[in-house]
Design a protein around this motif. Structure first.
Motif, PDB file in Angstrom:
ATOM      1  N   ALA A 126       0.830  -1.209   0.000  1.00 12.68           N
ATOM      2  CA  ALA A 126       0.000   0.000   0.000  1.00 12.68           C
ATOM      3  C   ALA A 126       0.861   1.254   0.000  1.00 12.68           C
ATOM      4  O   ALA A 126       0.546   2.235  -0.683  1.00 12.68           O
ATOM      5  CB  ALA A 126      -0.932  -0.009   1.212  1.00 12.68           C
ATOM      6  N   LEU A 127       1.957   1.227   0.752  1.00 12.56           N
ATOM      7  CA  LEU A 127       2.856   2.379   0.789  1.00 12.56           C
ATOM      8  C   LEU A 127       3.481   2.616  -0.578  1.00 12.56           C
ATOM      9  O   LEU A 127       3.479   3.744  -1.094  1.00 12.56           O
ATOM     10  CB  LEU A 127       3.951   2.149   1.835  1.00 12.56           C
ATOM     11  CG  LEU A 127       3.505   2.145   3.294  1.00 12.56           C
ATOM     12  CD1 LEU A 127       4.623   1.627   4.191  1.00 12.56           C
ATOM     13  CD2 LEU A 127       3.073   3.539   3.738  1.00 12.56           C
ATOM     14  N   ALA A 133      -4.867   5.868   2.129  1.00 12.77           N
ATOM     15  CA  ALA A 133      -6.056   5.347   2.816  1.00 12.77           C
ATOM     16  C   ALA A 133      -5.878   3.861   3.140  1.00 12.77           C
ATOM     17  O   ALA A 133      -6.145   3.414   4.261  1.00 12.77           O
ATOM     18  CB  ALA A 133      -7.302   5.567   1.965  1.00 12.77           C
ATOM     19  N   ASP A 134      -5.418   3.083   2.152  1.00 12.14           N
ATOM     20  CA  ASP A 134      -5.217   1.655   2.380  1.00 12.14           C
ATOM     21  C   ASP A 134      -4.086   1.413   3.382  1.00 12.14           C
ATOM     22  O   ASP A 134      -4.154   0.498   4.212  1.00 12.14           O
ATOM     23  CB  ASP A 134      -4.886   0.948   1.062  1.00 12.14           C
ATOM     24  CG  ASP A 134      -6.119   0.743   0.190  1.00 12.14           C
ATOM     25  OD1 ASP A 134      -7.238   1.069   0.641  1.00 12.14           O
ATOM     26  OD2 ASP A 134      -5.962   0.255  -0.944  1.00 12.14           O
ATOM     27  N   ALA A 135      -3.040   2.216   3.299  1.00 14.64           N
ATOM     28  CA  ALA A 135      -1.913   2.060   4.215  1.00 14.64           C
ATOM     29  C   ALA A 135      -2.333   2.342   5.654  1.00 14.64           C
ATOM     30  O   ALA A 135      -1.953   1.614   6.576  1.00 14.64           O
ATOM     31  CB  ALA A 135      -0.766   2.977   3.802  1.00 14.64           C
ATOM     32  N   LEU A 136      -3.105   3.390   5.847  1.00 16.53           N
ATOM     33  CA  LEU A 136      -3.569   3.715   7.188  1.00 16.53           C
ATOM     34  C   LEU A 136      -4.520   2.650   7.725  1.00 16.53           C
ATOM     35  O   LEU A 136      -4.495   2.313   8.914  1.00 16.53           O
ATOM     36  CB  LEU A 136      -4.251   5.079   7.188  1.00 16.53           C
ATOM     37  CG  LEU A 136      -3.336   6.290   6.941  1.00 16.53           C
ATOM     38  CD1 LEU A 136      -4.160   7.566   6.836  1.00 16.53           C
ATOM     39  CD2 LEU A 136      -2.301   6.416   8.055  1.00 16.53           C
ATOM     40  N   ALA A 137      -5.347   2.112   6.847  1.00 18.65           N
ATOM     41  CA  ALA A 137      -6.271   1.063   7.262  1.00 18.65           C
ATOM     42  C   ALA A 137      -5.510  -0.181   7.700  1.00 18.65           C
ATOM     43  O   ALA A 137      -5.827  -0.795   8.720  1.00 18.65           O
ATOM     44  CB  ALA A 137      -7.234   0.733   6.126  1.00 18.65           C
ATOM     45  N   ARG A 138      -4.486  -0.561   6.925  1.00 20.09           N
ATOM     46  CA  ARG A 138      -3.695  -1.731   7.293  1.00 20.09           C
ATOM     47  C   ARG A 138      -2.917  -1.477   8.586  1.00 20.09           C
ATOM     48  O   ARG A 138      -2.818  -2.355   9.446  1.00 20.09           O
ATOM     49  CB  ARG A 138      -2.728  -2.096   6.166  1.00 20.09           C
ATOM     50  CG  ARG A 138      -1.804  -3.272   6.483  1.00 20.09           C
ATOM     51  CD  ARG A 138      -2.590  -4.503   6.914  1.00 20.09           C
ATOM     52  NE  ARG A 138      -1.704  -5.635   7.202  1.00 20.09           N
ATOM     53  CZ  ARG A 138      -2.097  -6.770   7.769  1.00 20.09           C
ATOM     54  NH1 ARG A 138      -3.390  -6.916   8.111  1.00 20.09           N
ATOM     55  NH2 ARG A 138      -1.246  -7.750   7.996  1.00 20.09           N
TER      56      ARG A 138
END
Length: 260
Positions: A126-127, A133-138
């Protein structure tokens, strides 16, 4: 004319030591942090990143000579993702236009020897995809998963940052514009960020087992500042996309000759 350098994370630790060193050498330094700085912003937010560029542009008159992206967190939280990766890249990319007006522009970021540790593959993907958004969710999932999973966040952000440096340094935007873009990867440095991890002899011994540093062990931030100052200085005209480990030997022990 003195060089104008921007140092993020300037209120403590490596950033503070670097700011002080550059000032001692006669440079103009614009310090950036969440408190006690010339530019007070929160790099975990889009608004803070935009404000950074706006304020630095105003304070510098639209031209700077170096960006030293030092700001970072080591907490097992999603905020670490926002600051360490997206905040750092926003700093480098946002201030790059101001570097183009310098006769000797330089840019350097701070990764970590923790980039050598196994990452969380989902977060890393994701990074590298630039999907905040996906990185923060993970990262939130890892944070909720307990200490072992949360511990993956920091090293993963630093591995992603090192890869971003490698992927971008030789492009037209950086090398093509005569801007050396590099990073350093410190070992365990005695700063407020690490103080709770190395407070007792037992903790220091445990840290030495995880991060072997046979050359003089844990060290002071001033040692890192000297390296950052050189990378951000006029003498560094040809180093491109390098991640330099200043770690007392942990990289050598962990990777051996694996880079060849």
């Amino acid at each position: 004319m003195p060089r104008i350098s921007v140092v993020t994370g300037s209120a403590s630790g490596i950033g503070k030591a670097t700011r002080e060193l550059l000032i001692e050498r006669g440079e103009i330094v614009i310090g950036v942090d969440v408190h006690d700085a010339d530019v007070v912003v929160d790099l975990s937010t889009a608004a803070g990143r935009a404000s950074l560029v706006e304020q630095v542009s105003e304070l510098s008159g639209g031209s700077i000579d170096a960006v030293l992206a030092v700001a970072g967190l080591a907490s097992p939280t999603a905020t670490t993702v926002a600051v360490n990766y997206f905040g750092t890249i926003a700093t480098l990319e946002g201030l790059r236009p101001l570097l183009l007006r310098s006769a000797a522009p330089r840019a350097v970021a701070v990764a970590s020897m923790a980039s050598l540790f196994p990452p969380d593959d989902i977060l890393l993907a994701a990074l590298l995809a630039g999907n905040e958004a996906d990185a923060l969710a993970r990262a939130s999932e890892l944070e909720a998963g307990g200490a072992e999973q949360g511990a993956l966040i920091y090293g993963t952000t630093k591995r992603a940052l090192a890869r971003w440096i490698r992927r971008n340094a030789a492009t037209d935007a950086w090398a093509g514009a005569s801007i050396p873009l590099n990073a350093i990867a410190p070992g365990v440095v005695d700063t407020p960020m690490t103080s709770d991890m190395i407070a007792t002899p037992q903790q220091r011994e445990a840290m030495a087992t995880m991060v072997p540093m046979p050359l003089n062990g844990i060290f002071e931030p001033r040692s890192v500042a000297y390296l950052l100052a050189w990378l951000a200085g006029e003498e560094n005209a040809h180093l491109c996309g390098q991640v330099i480990f200043i770690d007392g030997g942990s990289d050598v022990i962990i990777r051996g000759d694996a880079t060849w």
